[in-house]
Design an enzyme around this catalytic site. Structure first.
Site, PDB file in Angstrom:
ATOM      1  N   ASP A   1      -4.138  -1.999  -7.666  1.00  0.00           N
ATOM      2  CA  ASP A   1      -4.508  -1.947  -6.248  1.00  0.00           C
ATOM      3  C   ASP A   1      -5.976  -1.540  -6.061  1.00  0.00           C
ATOM      4  OD1 ASP A   1      -4.060  -2.193  -3.549  1.00  0.00           O
ATOM      5  OD2 ASP A   1      -3.123  -0.226  -3.316  1.00  0.00           O
TER       6      ASP A   1
ATOM      7  N   LEU B   1       2.639  -7.891 -27.890  1.00  0.00           N
ATOM      8  CA  LEU B   1       2.850  -7.382 -26.527  1.00  0.00           C
ATOM      9  C   LEU B   1       3.553  -8.416 -25.631  1.00  0.00           C
ATOM     10  CD1 LEU B   1       2.051  -5.217 -24.266  1.00  0.00           C
ATOM     11  CD2 LEU B   1       0.028  -6.632 -23.904  1.00  0.00           C
TER      12      LEU B   1
ATOM     13  N   HIS C   1     -11.001  -9.408  -6.157  1.00  0.00           N
ATOM     14  CA  HIS C   1      -9.934  -9.992  -6.976  1.00  0.00           C
ATOM     15  C   HIS C   1     -10.541 -10.618  -8.237  1.00  0.00           C
ATOM     16  CE1 HIS C   1      -7.216  -9.097  -3.809  1.00  0.00           C
ATOM     17  NE2 HIS C   1      -7.628 -10.033  -2.985  1.00  0.00           N
TER      18      HIS C   1
HETATM   19  C1  IPE Z   1       0.844  -3.789  -3.819  1.00  0.00           C
HETATM   20  O1  IPE Z   1      -0.401  -3.619  -3.235  1.00  0.00           O
HETATM   21  C2  IPE Z   1       0.962  -5.162  -4.395  1.00  0.00           C
HETATM   22  C3  IPE Z   1       0.064  -5.478  -5.490  1.00  0.00           C
HETATM   23  C4  IPE Z   1      -0.788  -4.695  -6.062  1.00  0.00           C
HETATM   24  C5  IPE Z   1       0.167  -6.809  -5.988  1.00  0.00           C
HETATM   25  P1  IPE Z   1      -0.634  -3.776  -1.667  1.00  0.00           P
HETATM   26  O2  IPE Z   1      -2.044  -3.475  -1.427  1.00  0.00           O
HETATM   27  O3  IPE Z   1      -0.120  -5.069  -1.194  1.00  0.00           O
HETATM   28  O4  IPE Z   1       0.316  -2.624  -1.079  1.00  0.00           O
HETATM   29  P2  IPE Z   1       0.277  -1.863   0.301  1.00  0.00           P
HETATM   30  O5  IPE Z   1       0.294  -2.908   1.369  1.00  0.00           O
HETATM   31  O6  IPE Z   1      -0.979  -1.065   0.341  1.00  0.00           O
HETATM   32  O7  IPE Z   1       1.495  -0.998   0.291  1.00  0.00           O
HETATM   33  C1  IPE Z   2      -4.640  -5.436  -5.010  1.00  0.00           C
HETATM   34  O1  IPE Z   2      -5.777  -5.151  -4.277  1.00  0.00           O
HETATM   35  C2  IPE Z   2      -4.474  -6.905  -5.312  1.00  0.00           C
HETATM   36  C3  IPE Z   2      -3.437  -7.569  -4.520  1.00  0.00           C
HETATM   37  C4  IPE Z   2      -2.595  -6.994  -3.706  1.00  0.00           C
HETATM   38  C5  IPE Z   2      -3.334  -9.008  -4.666  1.00  0.00           C
HETATM   39  P1  IPE Z   2      -5.799  -5.228  -2.708  1.00  0.00           P
HETATM   40  O2  IPE Z   2      -6.172  -6.599  -2.305  1.00  0.00           O
HETATM   41  O3  IPE Z   2      -4.519  -4.726  -2.133  1.00  0.00           O
HETATM   42  O4  IPE Z   2      -6.972  -4.235  -2.362  1.00  0.00           O
HETATM   43  P2  IPE Z   2      -7.023  -3.159  -1.194  1.00  0.00           P
HETATM   44  O5  IPE Z   2      -5.792  -2.315  -1.339  1.00  0.00           O
HETATM   45  O6  IPE Z   2      -7.017  -3.909   0.099  1.00  0.00           O
HETATM   46  O7  IPE Z   2      -8.261  -2.409  -1.445  1.00  0.00           O
HETATM   47 MG    MG Z   3      -3.883  -2.893  -1.612  1.00  0.00          MG
END
Ligand code: IPE
Ligand code: IPE
Ligand code: MG
Length: 252
Positions: free
Chosen positions: A21, A132, A38
């Site tokens: 995240d 792995l 990303h």
């Molecule tokens: C969880 O992250 C999903 C992934 C990392 C793929 P999100 O960014 O979507 O989660 P919330 O919305 O903060 O809970």
């Molecule tokens: C995690 O990073 C990747 C995915 C959920 C695909 P985020 O895109 O949720 O990044 P933040 O949480 O908005 O910073």
């Molecule tokens: Mg996120």
């Protein structure tokens, strides 16, 4: 000095699960578009896959895209799917070189055909590898998985191939998309969020949870070692008392 020296090689968790995240916030902090985050997150994936492989982790589950993430702006979803296809295609030779076997869990029928194809090819081309196991959670949510499992069990009961009296914890485990894998012992979430976000709710029952402020695009092997050292300093009691664990140790 690398934190790797502090990792006890005899007590490496066999399954690590990661909620990757913070890509969007990291990008915004650099004055960039979320997709830039990303894109940079891919380098962290490479580094962590390599790091896990080197220290002998057997299973690594990466939460790459949740069912709820389909509700993000179309531009971000499309960009993420393109990045996924491109990355998978590029990484297959490296996965093979490192003896890594790829798997995917989630509602994969929701993915665009190009992504499904790239994923299936990568799974097929790495199927014989014995190092792995890299499990990508894509279009995944734990509640989806549990509903799916209950439906399949109900159908088997209806078809007469399963007796409801015989349903136990192992039965449910066998109907989950993770049936081939042991439960994670360590779950890491980056970016300073303290929640599970619909990830492996059943399987994480006894996992040690590790949260770090580091955003995913900055998470590297050293951060992984730090998490493992933290894990190795914990006492996993599984409902017992410390004294009982001490007894068990002296008995061994
Ligand atoms: C969880 O992250 C999903 C992934 C990392 C793929 P999100 O960014 O979507 O989660 P919330 O919305 O903060 O809970
Ligand atoms: C995690 O990073 C990747 C995915 C959920 C695909 P985020 O895109 O949720 O990044 P933040 O949480 O908005 O910073
Ligand atoms: Mg996120």
């Amino acid at each position: 000095m690398s934190l790797k020296l502090n990792v006890d090689p005899t007590r490496i968790p066999q399954h690590i699960a990661i909620i990757m995240d913070g890509n969007g916030r990291w990008a915004q902090e650099q004055g960039q578009d979320r997709l830039f985050g990303h894109f940079h997150g891919v380098q962290s994936v490479r580094d962590i896959v390599e790091g896990c492989s080197e220290i002998g982790v057997k299973y690594l589950t990466l939460y790459a895209f949740s069912t709820e993430n389909w509700d993000r702006p179309e531009k971000e979803v499309t960009g993420l799917m393109e990045l996924l296809v491109e990355t998978i295609r590029k990484e297959v030779p490296i996965l093979n070189k490192n003896n890594i076997c790829m798997h995917a869990i989630g509602e994969l029928t929701m993915l665009p055909p190009s992504a499904r194809l790239a994923l299936q090819e990568a799974i097929d081309m790495t199927a014989e590898n014995t190092g792995l196991n890299l499990i990508i959670a894509l279009s995944y949510s734990s509640r989806w998985e549990l509903v799916h499992a209950v439906k399949k069990i109900a159908m088997d009961v209806k078809a007469g191939t399963m007796n409801p009296e015989n349903i136990n914890q192992e039965t449910l485990q066998q109907y989950l998309s993770t049936s081939q894998f042991p439960d994670p012992e360590l779950m890491i979430r980056t970016s300073g969020e303290y929640r599970i976000s619909n990830f492996l709710l059943y399987q994480l029952a006894y996992a040690e949870l590790y949260f770090t402020q580091t955003r995913w695009p900055e998470f590297r092997k050293e951060n992984l070692y730090e998490a493992i050292v933290d894990f190795q300093n914990r006492e996993r009691r599984f409902g017992k008392t410390s004294e009982q664990l001490g007894d068990a140790l002296t008995k061994n």
